[in-house]
Design a protein around this motif. Structure first.
Motif, mmCIF file in Angstrom:
data_model
loop_
_atom_site.group_PDB
_atom_site.id
_atom_site.type_symbol
_atom_site.label_atom_id
_atom_site.label_comp_id
_atom_site.label_asym_id
_atom_site.label_seq_id
_atom_site.Cartn_x
_atom_site.Cartn_y
_atom_site.Cartn_z
ATOM 1 N N LEU A 13 1.532 67.001 121.900
ATOM 2 C CA LEU A 13 2.821 67.489 122.398
ATOM 3 C C LEU A 13 3.076 68.918 121.937
ATOM 4 O O LEU A 13 3.555 69.753 122.708
ATOM 5 N N SER A 14 2.759 69.202 120.701
ATOM 6 C CA SER A 14 2.940 70.547 120.159
ATOM 7 C C SER A 14 2.086 71.557 120.925
ATOM 8 O O SER A 14 2.558 72.643 121.284
ATOM 9 N N LYS A 15 0.840 71.190 121.195
ATOM 10 C CA LYS A 15 -0.056 72.079 121.946
ATOM 11 C C LYS A 15 0.434 72.270 123.383
ATOM 12 O O LYS A 15 0.382 73.378 123.926
ATOM 13 N N LYS B 48 3.347 74.679 123.461
ATOM 14 C CA LYS B 48 2.872 76.058 123.300
ATOM 15 C C LYS B 48 2.284 76.570 124.618
ATOM 16 O O LYS B 48 2.547 77.703 125.026
ATOM 17 N N LEU B 49 1.499 75.736 125.299
ATOM 18 C CA LEU B 49 0.929 76.120 126.588
ATOM 19 C C LEU B 49 2.007 76.390 127.634
ATOM 20 O O LEU B 49 1.922 77.349 128.405
ATOM 21 N N ILE B 50 3.014 75.548 127.669
ATOM 22 C CA ILE B 50 4.098 75.719 128.638
ATOM 23 C C ILE B 50 4.828 77.035 128.387
ATOM 24 O O ILE B 50 5.132 77.770 129.325
ATOM 25 N N ARG B 51 5.105 77.323 127.125
ATOM 26 C CA ARG B 51 5.780 78.592 126.797
ATOM 27 C C ARG B 51 4.931 79.781 127.228
ATOM 28 O O ARG B 51 5.444 80.757 127.792
ATOM 29 N N THR B 52 3.640 79.725 126.966
ATOM 30 C CA THR B 52 2.735 80.807 127.354
ATOM 31 C C THR B 52 2.694 80.956 128.867
ATOM 32 O O THR B 52 2.772 82.069 129.393
#
Length: 112
Positions: A96-98, A101-105
């Motif tokens: 979930l954390s990864k 981070k991907l969604i934000r990027t």
């Protein structure tokens, strides 16, 4: 509020969810008390569902009825949230954390 049921999308979601859970049509049909030919017609978009059957399928396949039937533009955020919840339901905290981070990027890239 009016809902237009898109049988093609509904049938795809049922089939994809069944396959994701590793169930055969026979197994799912038995769980929800349908005949295999009936379930096959549903998965191929040739037959609709009663509310009772939709609820049984949603429970068996671990998604909301909203995910199954909503597709109009006015409900796109609700459908998005429902689909995201379904996608991440089996993720670990690390995954979930990864993903976050991907969604934000991706959001930053899209907005450039």
């Amino acid at each position: 509020m009016q809902y237009d049921i898109n049988l093609k999308i509904m049938s795809q979601r049922i089939k994809e969810s069944r396959l994701k859970l590793g169930l055969t049509q026979e197994q799912l049909a038995e769980i929800v008390n349908l005949s295999v030919p009936h379930l096959s017609k549903v998965e191929n978009g040739h037959k609709g569902l009663s509310l009772d059957t939709a609820a049984k399928l949603a429970n068996a396949l671990d998604f909301s009825i909203d995910y199954l039937v909503q597709e109009s533009a006015g409900n796109s955020r609700r459908v998005f949230h429902s689909e995201m919840n379904y996608i991440v339901a089996d993720c670990t905290e690390e995954e979930l954390s990864k993903l976050l981070k991907l969604i934000r990027t991706c959001k930053e890239i899209i907005r450039e």
